[in-house]
Design a protein around this motif. Sequence first.
Motif, PDB file in Angstrom:
ATOM      1  N   PRO A  67      14.552  35.694  52.336  1.00 11.10           N
ATOM      2  CA  PRO A  67      14.623  34.238  52.189  1.00 11.10           C
ATOM      3  C   PRO A  67      15.490  33.654  53.297  1.00 11.10           C
ATOM      4  N   GLY A  68      15.070  32.518  53.800  1.00 11.74           N
ATOM      5  CA  GLY A  68      15.863  31.879  54.841  1.00 11.74           C
ATOM      6  C   GLY A  68      15.420  32.194  56.253  1.00 11.74           C
ATOM      7  N   MET A  69      14.638  33.263  56.402  1.00 21.34           N
ATOM      8  CA  MET A  69      14.111  33.572  57.740  1.00 21.34           C
ATOM      9  C   MET A  69      13.112  32.501  58.154  1.00 21.34           C
ATOM     10  N   ASN A  70      13.155  32.110  59.426  1.00 16.57           N
ATOM     11  CA  ASN A  70      12.085  31.227  59.883  1.00 16.57           C
ATOM     12  C   ASN A  70      10.866  32.087  60.229  1.00 16.57           C
ATOM     13  N   ASN A  71       9.747  31.428  60.591  1.00  8.29           N
ATOM     14  CA  ASN A  71       8.501  32.156  60.825  1.00  8.29           C
ATOM     15  C   ASN A  71       8.654  33.248  61.864  1.00  8.29           C
ATOM     16  N   GLN A  72       9.324  32.929  62.964  1.00  4.54           N
ATOM     17  CA  GLN A  72       9.465  33.893  64.043  1.00  4.54           C
ATOM     18  C   GLN A  72      10.294  35.096  63.595  1.00  4.54           C
ATOM     19  N   GLU A  73      11.360  34.811  62.885  1.00  2.35           N
ATOM     20  CA  GLU A  73      12.208  35.903  62.385  1.00  2.35           C
ATOM     21  C   GLU A  73      11.439  36.776  61.400  1.00  2.35           C
ATOM     22  N   ALA A  74      10.643  36.117  60.550  1.00  2.00           N
ATOM     23  CA  ALA A  74       9.862  36.870  59.569  1.00  2.00           C
ATOM     24  C   ALA A  74       8.853  37.778  60.263  1.00  2.00           C
ATOM     25  N   LEU A  75       8.216  37.266  61.294  1.00  2.00           N
ATOM     26  CA  LEU A  75       7.245  38.078  62.027  1.00  2.00           C
ATOM     27  C   LEU A  75       7.921  39.297  62.642  1.00  2.00           C
ATOM     28  N   LYS A  76       9.081  39.079  63.233  1.00  2.00           N
ATOM     29  CA  LYS A  76       9.845  40.194  63.828  1.00  2.00           C
ATOM     30  C   LYS A  76      10.188  41.234  62.769  1.00  2.00           C
ATOM     31  N   ASP A 134       4.742  33.140  68.658  1.00  2.00           N
ATOM     32  CA  ASP A 134       5.578  32.035  68.167  1.00  2.00           C
ATOM     33  C   ASP A 134       4.768  30.919  67.519  1.00  2.00           C
ATOM     34  N   ASN A 135       3.604  30.638  68.094  1.00  3.97           N
ATOM     35  CA  ASN A 135       2.847  29.467  67.654  1.00  3.97           C
ATOM     36  C   ASN A 135       1.690  29.774  66.718  1.00  3.97           C
ATOM     37  N   VAL A 136       1.169  30.985  66.815  1.00  2.00           N
ATOM     38  CA  VAL A 136      -0.007  31.306  65.996  1.00  2.00           C
ATOM     39  C   VAL A 136       0.309  32.383  64.965  1.00  2.00           C
TER      40      VAL A 136
END
Lengths: 697, 697
Positions: B145-154, B529-531
């Motif tokens: 929880p709290g991760m942004n999209n980019q962090e979650a993808l990583k 980052d975008n898709v």
Amino acid sequence: MSRLVSHLRFGKLLVLAFCGVALLGCILAFADEGMWTFDNPPRQNLKERYGFTPTPEWLDHIRLSSVRFNDGGSGSFVSPHGLVLTNHHVARGQLQKVSSAQQNYVKDGFYAKTQAEEMKCPDLELNVLVSMENVTDQVLGAVKPGMNNQEALKARKAVTARIESASLQATGLRSDVIPLYRGGEYWLYRYKKYTDMRLVFAPEQQAAFFGGDPDNFTFPRHDIDMALFRVYENGQPVESANYLKWNARGPAEGNLVFVSGHPGSTNRTYTATQLEYWRDHYYPLRIKLAKDRVEALRSYSARGPEQARQAEGAIWGLMNALKAWTGEYEGLLDEALMAKKQKEESEFRALVAGKPNWEKEYGGAWDAIAQATSKRREMLKATQFRVLRGSRMAGIALMIVQYVAEIKKPDGVRLDNFHDSQLESLRFQLFSPAPVYPKMEEWMLTTGLKGSEAELGPNDPFIQAVLKGRAPAEVAKEAIGGTKLADPAFRKSLVEGGEAAVAASTDTLIVLARQFDPVDRQTIKWMEDNVESVETPAEEKIGRARFAVYGKSEYPDATFTLRLSYGAAKGFPMNGTNAPYKTTLYGLYDRALSFDLKSPYDLPARFMERKNAVDLATPLNFVSTCDIIGGNSGSPVIDRDGQLVGLIFDGNIESLVGRFVYDDTTNRAVAVHAAVMIEVLRKLYDAGALADELVQK
Amino acid sequence: MSRLVSHLRFGKLLVLAFCGVALLGCILAFADEGMWTFDNPPRQNLKERYGFTPTPEWLDHIRLSSVRFNDGGSGSFVSPHGLVLTNHHVARGQLQKVSSAQQNYVKDGFYAKTQAEEMKCPDLELNVLVSMENVTDQVLGAVKPGMNNQEALKARKAVTARIESASLQATGLRSDVIPLYRGGEYWLYRYKKYTDMRLVFAPEQQAAFFGGDPDNFTFPRHDIDMALFRVYENGQPVESANYLKWNARGPAEGNLVFVSGHPGSTNRTYTATQLEYWRDHYYPLRIKLAKDRVEALRSYSARGPEQARQAEGAIWGLMNALKAWTGEYEGLLDEALMAKKQKEESEFRALVAGKPNWEKEYGGAWDAIAQATSKRREMLKATQFRVLRGSRMAGIALMIVQYVAEIKKPDGVRLDNFHDSQLESLRFQLFSPAPVYPKMEEWMLTTGLKGSEAELGPNDPFIQAVLKGRAPAEVAKEAIGGTKLADPAFRKSLVEGGEAAVAASTDTLIVLARQFDPVDRQTIKWMEDNVESVETPAEEKIGRARFAVYGKSEYPDATFTLRLSYGAAKGFPMNGTNAPYKTTLYGLYDRALSFDLKSPYDLPARFMERKNAVDLATPLNFVSTCDIIGGNSGSPVIDRDGQLVGLIFDGNIESLVGRFVYDDTTNRAVAVHAAVMIEVLRKLYDAGALADELVQK
């Protein structure tokens, strides 16, 4: 004018019976399009596309070698001794009529090893077109200024009857006045008539119609749909030099070929209103009606094998018609096709409107046709359901009742079909000794009457006249059960007795026909007054407008008269790949085994027993871009040397929309290859003598 | 997670290469629909429709007998001595790689009469799925929880790499984490890997691909599209009980059959926005691009026969892809299909919206996907044209440049394709001794760069980086002309030299790849980052929403992992009639002669010389309702006893729309029949010993 077309039974590429009025026209010809009259062959197209110029001798020879089967097909002379080649499915009516519970020639085929064994047909008439004369001025000249529509129609009919009758008396030839180009022209066609036809050869139905209803109207195809008759006159085979020599090599891909035959009807110059009427009213009703009849016939068939044999021909015809109509109907449901048609019409009308004298002369035609079509729609149910459907004897009864009344009138005012020039052919049908099946007639008449009652309601004059408050089954049982009309001698005695004999007759079916007759005449009169008298002059205007705008570089819509089509032997794009231009006997065995020999892909026993005897590489069926339609069944396919290379028996599924529009990318005519007919006659049917007669030089 | 799919070359039923991101999902299954994972076979459907219950042993045996060809196809073990059966067109890459100007095995086929003659493949890897483990909780649990999209993808990528790497170390098996049901589940698939493959048998291409591009993706069909490899380990054939016994009788019509193979990708659960993007942008661009490449390759082919041989494989692949894409694209252009898809989506979304907690959890997914798709569209040209297209060596150069940089990083942050678990397979490709054709590479790289320049314009970073103001032809000539990368030893020396060696290299293609590398990384980063970072969690939500709404009675979209399809051997309605469920050798000869033996309907010499030796009634190809797609090429068709009855090699034209929707009325999988393979091995190829090995009990 001739109404032959409306008598015809359904058929594969037989003429389909619901041509309605003779609606004719002319069309701009592109590509290999067109069903051309022999007076106006497409000389320019042939020269430009194929480097071929037909000589008058070439044209005469083809024309005089071509025959019309008056029950709805085509054929050609193929030996100097009167042999005529056509399809098994054109012959099937006669094959059924000479069959019995003991011997089924439709199913098992027939071969007369000797001339003595050749088997006389009960009621087959063949016509050969021997002369053509343009009578447009006489017909149109009969309509005088100041006549109203009804008077003009009467005048046209009178002059037509007069021309036909005079020609008959002068020449002794069957003489029909034919409207072409929607009445832009009228022609007097004279026919040599043959009525002594004898069966010589037909293969088993399963060889002729392998693949059955599923494969019908498709290609690739594997059918040996052939039959041979011999034409007799004065008890002897007709000897003539007008026959097609046999070329068993057939066409190579791309070769120019011709089809000479009798396309029944096309509607390529229909107006948008007429197409919409067919799409929204006519097809839906006819398709439903045909499906109901198939169901009724199948229910009769289920009673036993002999009943199945009796009904099989009618079921075949209806299934064949249904597949054709469905394809045509789907064509009209295609919005792109309708848009194309509407665009063509708009352009044509704009050109007419561009010249004030054209607009004055022709401009009103489209509205007049729309008005007539609207009236036609009003009467659609009546014309379809005020009929004694399903009983051949009931048809004969009505014909007798009307015959004795009509022939007392001057020729020019009679009902169509009863003009002097038509009487001989009519009597040939009327006194036909072909068998009738009373139980089937009773069942079908019952279901027909039930259908009429349901559609028309109890207060319709037809229902009141024929049912008189009783149940359809009761009426049908009484009418069929009590009639002696199955006996041709009884029919003849009534006709010879004239009006008095018919009026006094207590024959149950004659009684029923007498009740029906006034209603029938009322319907005919209403259609003449409200539809035909408006439509006929409007059609003529459109025909003449096309001449004015486009010149006479077009061909007329089909009219079950002799036409010449041309094109190339050529495959077509199909279902993601290409269909080849031909098939071989390898393909027949492949398709049979691909379905594990299950019906309709079973093979006659001889095909399995002798499969090592035939050359499997023999070409079987082939396609060409020739433009054909129902009525062309049995037409010869001819090469540029005038030799026979094939036998038309079908169109592909893509060709069904050809009733309205021809597209040479996919529209193909399907033929039996000349090679396979010889191969199977020799190797499978032990008919080497017959093969020899065909291939003799 | 594995990105195997994106490496794959085009192929008939090979995986098509433009799968894009791994977009997965689950679909309600009707009829014989579905590509089922082996952990969740359609037990209920099988029982209800076919009265069959697969046992765990049955499933394990099928799974362990199935192999994946990592260059894009499927296959199966068919003898206890390591014989693997697949298609000629799956083998054709290897056949081409062992061919030369002097010996064309693609065209002429190959047969190793003795084990000593079996021919080693340069770079073929086979995988067998030996275990499956659900790791959904671990993968999803990595996203905090709290991760942004980019962090979650990583975090997702990191945990995936960790799971794969740990599994590899623990088991020594190739280990891939696979998203299924659009990420509704993640599974760890472990594979036994084989890299010593030897060619045993392939027929002539004209026997395998009879009918060529026109007949491709159609049925009825007549192809003996087979090839046999033998799998070796430690220099000896693999001996195993996990192989399929041969049943040359094959299926009767209606019989239950299975397909076990590796469908590459389907898009049946795409959202409406995604389908519209493919229809309006993706297909038009890809189709145009492929056509341009075919044109360029044909122009190269025209230089001479050896050039034609070099280019033929690539042309074949592109033509195959074009036909498939065109069918798929036409499916999307069909308004009825789109309406159906939109209706399904509306209903699904309405059900989600019906429960507040569902709506809260999943409701935003569609908008997120729409947003990501819009970004994807922005970058479409960049992703398609910022590439060194047409040169295998240029691809190798980029791989080397990125390899030496990536392996220095922790596994979890590397570019996809460079994770520990992927390195062995990657090096196997990287050091492949397969021949390269510099002149073809130069020509194709030139045309590729020209295309990129035209589409991207002179100011695009890619154009600036690789062209630097020079002409494409000049750049390509210098890069290909000056490289030593054709030599695998040189590649190895660079990789072993690491970053320093690559940075110092003056090899012209390495120099070009170094210029390209930063642009490539920039594109990848932008897409992440975008898709990807938006799309991946949205896809997962849709996957979980489907579980919530429909339960787990569905199958996931295809992912080039092992799946089980089932269905019946069955014909289908086609072009006005029925296609049969099978063809026979009669049909092969018919089709060849129907086209007068003209290409692509010519037959290899032995087929003509020995045509009297074969039993023409032998079943050749057959179809079933099994649900397959590209990647299934070479899959075995199996009966309920687990025996091999056929070999998948294609779908019919009606099946192409199967990428988006399955319709069992017409969607058919096309297979080579088990009988014909034995028949031709014995009678045409004098390979009786091989046939014996296949049919041994």
